[in-house]
Design a protein around this motif. Structure first.
Motif, PDB file in Angstrom:
ATOM      1  N   GLN A 104       0.984  -1.142   0.117  1.00  0.00           N
ATOM      2  CA  GLN A 104      -0.256   0.090  -0.024  1.00  0.00           C
ATOM      3  C   GLN A 104       0.807   1.096   0.118  1.00  0.00           C
ATOM      4  O   GLN A 104       2.087   1.166   0.391  1.00  0.00           O
ATOM      5  N   TYR A 105       0.421   2.190  -0.581  1.00  0.00           N
ATOM      6  CA  TYR A 105       1.141   3.630  -0.555  1.00  0.00           C
ATOM      7  C   TYR A 105       0.318   4.713  -0.103  1.00  0.00           C
ATOM      8  O   TYR A 105      -0.842   4.863  -0.482  1.00  0.00           O
ATOM      9  N   GLN A 106       0.721   5.654   0.692  1.00  0.00           N
ATOM     10  CA  GLN A 106       0.183   6.833   1.419  1.00  0.00           C
ATOM     11  C   GLN A 106      -0.499   7.390   0.298  1.00  0.00           C
ATOM     12  O   GLN A 106       0.328   8.011  -0.681  1.00  0.00           O
ATOM     13  N   LEU A 107      -1.754   8.049   0.516  1.00  0.00           N
ATOM     14  CA  LEU A 107      -2.699   8.784  -0.624  1.00  0.00           C
ATOM     15  C   LEU A 107      -1.981  10.025  -0.285  1.00  0.00           C
ATOM     16  O   LEU A 107      -1.866  11.014  -1.563  1.00  0.00           O
ATOM     17  N   TYR A 108      -1.367  10.555   0.828  1.00  0.00           N
ATOM     18  CA  TYR A 108      -1.072  12.037   0.681  1.00  0.00           C
ATOM     19  C   TYR A 108       0.145  12.140  -0.103  1.00  0.00           C
ATOM     20  O   TYR A 108       0.279  13.245  -0.801  1.00  0.00           O
ATOM     21  N   ARG A 109       1.010  11.281   0.006  1.00  0.00           N
ATOM     22  CA  ARG A 109       2.240  11.288  -0.894  1.00  0.00           C
ATOM     23  C   ARG A 109       1.936  11.085  -2.291  1.00  0.00           C
ATOM     24  O   ARG A 109       2.520  11.747  -3.041  1.00  0.00           O
ATOM     25  N   LEU A 110       0.938  10.486  -2.638  1.00  0.00           N
ATOM     26  CA  LEU A 110       0.388  10.548  -4.151  1.00  0.00           C
ATOM     27  C   LEU A 110       0.117  11.977  -4.438  1.00  0.00           C
ATOM     28  O   LEU A 110       0.070  12.479  -5.576  1.00  0.00           O
ATOM     29  N   ALA A 111      -0.869  12.508  -3.306  1.00  0.00           N
ATOM     30  CA  ALA A 111      -1.410  13.861  -3.733  1.00  0.00           C
ATOM     31  C   ALA A 111      -0.389  15.054  -3.739  1.00  0.00           C
ATOM     32  O   ALA A 111      -0.267  15.754  -4.683  1.00  0.00           O
ATOM     33  N   ILE A 112       0.755  14.674  -3.190  1.00  0.00           N
ATOM     34  CA  ILE A 112       2.060  15.482  -3.418  1.00  0.00           C
ATOM     35  C   ILE A 112       2.796  15.577  -4.586  1.00  0.00           C
ATOM     36  O   ILE A 112       2.925  16.457  -5.343  1.00  0.00           O
ATOM     37  N   ILE A 113       2.582  14.295  -5.023  1.00  0.00           N
ATOM     38  CA  ILE A 113       3.149  14.156  -6.517  1.00  0.00           C
ATOM     39  C   ILE A 113       2.156  14.634  -7.455  1.00  0.00           C
ATOM     40  O   ILE A 113       2.453  15.328  -8.706  1.00  0.00           O
ATOM     41  N   GLY A 114       0.939  14.688  -7.423  1.00  0.00           N
ATOM     42  CA  GLY A 114      -0.038  15.214  -8.128  1.00  0.00           C
ATOM     43  C   GLY A 114       0.194  16.794  -8.230  1.00  0.00           C
ATOM     44  O   GLY A 114       0.081  17.531  -9.209  1.00  0.00           O
ATOM     45  N   VAL A 115       0.277  17.391  -6.939  1.00  0.00           N
ATOM     46  CA  VAL A 115       0.361  18.730  -7.068  1.00  0.00           C
ATOM     47  C   VAL A 115       1.719  19.261  -7.721  1.00  0.00           C
ATOM     48  O   VAL A 115       1.727  20.221  -8.310  1.00  0.00           O
ATOM     49  N   GLY A 116       2.811  18.477  -7.526  1.00  0.00           N
ATOM     50  CA  GLY A 116       3.907  18.773  -8.342  1.00  0.00           C
ATOM     51  C   GLY A 116       3.876  18.668  -9.749  1.00  0.00           C
ATOM     52  O   GLY A 116       4.525  19.513 -10.539  1.00  0.00           O
ATOM     53  N   ILE A 117       3.175  17.731 -10.160  1.00  0.00           N
ATOM     54  CA  ILE A 117       2.953  17.635 -11.807  1.00  0.00           C
ATOM     55  C   ILE A 117       2.051  18.899 -12.109  1.00  0.00           C
ATOM     56  O   ILE A 117       2.287  19.495 -13.130  1.00  0.00           O
ATOM     57  N   ALA A 118       0.867  19.293 -11.534  1.00  0.00           N
ATOM     58  CA  ALA A 118       0.125  20.225 -11.638  1.00  0.00           C
ATOM     59  C   ALA A 118       0.753  21.662 -11.764  1.00  0.00           C
ATOM     60  O   ALA A 118       0.614  22.432 -12.608  1.00  0.00           O
ATOM     61  N   VAL A 119       1.825  21.953 -10.819  1.00  0.00           N
ATOM     62  CA  VAL A 119       2.569  23.012 -10.493  1.00  0.00           C
ATOM     63  C   VAL A 119       3.673  23.274 -11.895  1.00  0.00           C
ATOM     64  O   VAL A 119       3.695  24.091 -12.545  1.00  0.00           O
ATOM     65  N   ALA A 120       4.147  21.929 -12.316  1.00  0.00           N
ATOM     66  CA  ALA A 120       5.269  21.854 -13.585  1.00  0.00           C
ATOM     67  C   ALA A 120       4.393  22.445 -14.674  1.00  0.00           C
ATOM     68  O   ALA A 120       4.784  23.101 -15.475  1.00  0.00           O
ATOM     69  N   ILE A 121       3.024  21.865 -14.860  1.00  0.00           N
ATOM     70  CA  ILE A 121       2.268  22.278 -16.101  1.00  0.00           C
ATOM     71  C   ILE A 121       1.855  23.709 -16.260  1.00  0.00           C
ATOM     72  O   ILE A 121       1.933  24.297 -16.937  1.00  0.00           O
ATOM     73  N   GLY A 122       1.433  24.084 -14.690  1.00  0.00           N
ATOM     74  CA  GLY A 122       1.149  25.571 -14.647  1.00  0.00           C
ATOM     75  C   GLY A 122       2.416  26.455 -14.974  1.00  0.00           C
ATOM     76  O   GLY A 122       1.937  27.520 -15.799  1.00  0.00           O
ATOM     77  N   LEU A 123       3.335  26.182 -14.482  1.00  0.00           N
ATOM     78  CA  LEU A 123       4.510  27.045 -14.664  1.00  0.00           C
ATOM     79  C   LEU A 123       4.971  27.248 -16.392  1.00  0.00           C
ATOM     80  O   LEU A 123       5.358  28.010 -16.922  1.00  0.00           O
ATOM     81  N   TYR A 124       4.732  25.854 -17.062  1.00  0.00           N
ATOM     82  CA  TYR A 124       5.015  25.653 -18.286  1.00  0.00           C
ATOM     83  C   TYR A 124       4.148  26.872 -19.161  1.00  0.00           C
ATOM     84  O   TYR A 124       4.319  27.499 -19.800  1.00  0.00           O
ATOM     85  N   LEU A 125       2.892  26.725 -18.689  1.00  0.00           N
ATOM     86  CA  LEU A 125       1.861  27.415 -19.316  1.00  0.00           C
ATOM     87  C   LEU A 125       2.329  28.998 -19.054  1.00  0.00           C
ATOM     88  O   LEU A 125       2.147  29.835 -19.919  1.00  0.00           O
ATOM     89  N   LEU A 126       2.374  29.229 -17.696  1.00  0.00           N
ATOM     90  CA  LEU A 126       2.861  30.643 -17.349  1.00  0.00           C
ATOM     91  C   LEU A 126       3.940  31.141 -18.349  1.00  0.00           C
ATOM     92  O   LEU A 126       4.010  32.287 -18.725  1.00  0.00           O
ATOM     93  N   ILE A 127       5.108  30.358 -18.242  1.00  0.00           N
ATOM     94  CA  ILE A 127       6.217  30.772 -18.889  1.00  0.00           C
ATOM     95  C   ILE A 127       6.247  31.055 -20.404  1.00  0.00           C
ATOM     96  O   ILE A 127       6.474  32.079 -21.232  1.00  0.00           O
ATOM     97  N   SER A 128       5.311  30.029 -21.051  1.00  0.00           N
ATOM     98  CA  SER A 128       5.347  30.045 -22.630  1.00  0.00           C
ATOM     99  C   SER A 128       3.851  30.674 -23.454  1.00  0.00           C
ATOM    100  O   SER A 128       4.213  30.913 -24.228  1.00  0.00           O
ATOM    101  N   ARG A 129       2.939  30.697 -22.258  1.00  0.00           N
ATOM    102  CA  ARG A 129       1.732  31.282 -22.819  1.00  0.00           C
ATOM    103  C   ARG A 129       1.237  32.722 -22.530  1.00  0.00           C
ATOM    104  O   ARG A 129      -0.085  32.922 -22.849  1.00  0.00           O
ATOM    105  N   THR A 130       1.734  33.331 -21.371  1.00  0.00           N
ATOM    106  CA  THR A 130       1.175  34.283 -20.861  1.00  0.00           C
ATOM    107  C   THR A 130       2.347  35.589 -21.208  1.00  0.00           C
ATOM    108  O   THR A 130       3.355  35.477 -21.631  1.00  0.00           O
ATOM    109  N   ARG A 131       1.652  36.910 -20.941  1.00  0.00           N
ATOM    110  CA  ARG A 131       2.415  37.968 -21.160  1.00  0.00           C
ATOM    111  C   ARG A 131       3.239  38.203 -20.265  1.00  0.00           C
ATOM    112  O   ARG A 131       4.583  38.674 -20.316  1.00  0.00           O
TER     113      ARG A 131
END
Length: 306
Positions: A139-166
């Motif tokens: 079994q794997y702790q759900l909270y740790r999986l959530a941290i991984i998900g947050v990190g992926i979401a932040v990475a996508i958000g930073l990519y969009l911020l840097i490449s697609r916004t003023r």
């Protein structure tokens, strides 16, 4: 059972890598745009953790504490940029190192004065408690999986911020030619404050998320800061993509080294010696990887434009 344990350790390495990415992304963004070496970045990580733990304890809500961590780290970061950092842009890197090291001491003693010397503890929110099954029976702790998900979401958000916004366009222009964008009417001072506050908020988010896995205490940011510098050196200074790839490499290598090396050494020596030597070698492993990468790619895996 070994398969489940191996998958668990790989996920632990990915979770560590994601946390390091949140730290390193802000650090490399600040250096890429401002050319500033910020040793106080770990203190912003600590501030985010303390803000989350304090507000969560007062309100009973982890989520309000998480918002508070972002606001506190970004606010302190903006104040530091305006009051201190702004005077260092045209100074030598040694002056930047000395000034930001002084900030570490000031912020650490300020946190000790406000919160005391004893650690604080942050509970995992009920929504993220529990575990999910892994292949092989573990079994794997759900909270740790959530941290991984947050990190992926932040990475996508930073990519969009840097490449697609003023704002991202201005950040990329600031990396290339800050004098030119200033001549074109962009307020460089405001841009630098926004970038520094964004980097500080990412560090505060990392501190808040990790605060539920370990105690929140004065000085907790400095060991993480060292790993974050290793990440940006491996990935390429100024590159967000490099920060993500470098963070995953460091997280997985460090975690798997600590997991596998003692077991491998136990095949040739007593278990007690294998554990001691394996732990020592594992702590060196990420620096060996960094040296090997720099031997073939002195500027890191990716350029600053990545």
């Amino acid at each position: 059972m070994f398969t489940a344990l191996l998958i668990e350790q790989l996920l632990n390495g990915l979770q560590l890598g994601v946390m390091l990415f949140l730290m390193a992304a802000g650090l490399t963004l600040i250096f890429g745009v401002m050319g500033l070496i910020n040793l106080a970045h770990g203190s912003l990580y600590m501030i985010g953790a303390f803000a989350c733990a304090t507000v969560a304890a007062a309100t009973g809500s982890f989520w309000i504490g998480l918002i508070a961590s972002l606001a506190a780290a970004a606010g302190v970061g903006a104040i530091i940029e305006v009051a201190v950092i702004r005077r260092l842009y045209d100074r030598d890197h040694l002056d930047q190192v000395l000034a930001t090291f002084a900030l570490i001491l000031i912020l650490s003693e300020g946190a000790r004065w406000l919160f005391g010397s004893f650690p604080l503890y942050l509970d995992i929110p009920p929504l993220l408690q529990g575990a999910v099954p892994l292949p092989g029976g573990g079994q794997y702790q759900l909270y740790r999986l959530a941290i991984i998900g947050v990190g992926i979401a932040v990475a996508i958000g930073l990519y969009l911020l840097i490449s697609r916004t003023r704002l991202g366009m201005r950040i990329r222009a600031g990396e290339s030619d800050r004098e030119m964008i200033g001549a074109l009417g962009v307020d460089i001072g405001t841009l630098y404050t926004v970038v520094f506050a964004l980097g500080a908020a990412l560090a505060g988010l990392a501190g808040a998320l990790v605060g539920a896995l370990q105690s929140v205490q004065v000085g907790m940011g400095e060991p993480v800061l060292i790993l974050a510098f290793v990440v940006i050196v491996i990935g390429g200074i100024g590159s967000i993509k490099g920060a993500l790839v470098g963070a995953v490499i460091v997280g997985v290598v460090d975690t798997m080294g600590r997991f596998l090396l003692p077991s491998l050494l136990a095949l040739t020596m007593p278990a007690s010696q294998a554990t001691t030597i394996g732990a020592a070698l594992a702590s060196m492993l990420i620096y060996v990887v960094m040296a090997l990468i720099l031997a073939f790619r002195p500027s890191g895996l990716f350029s600053a434009q990545s």
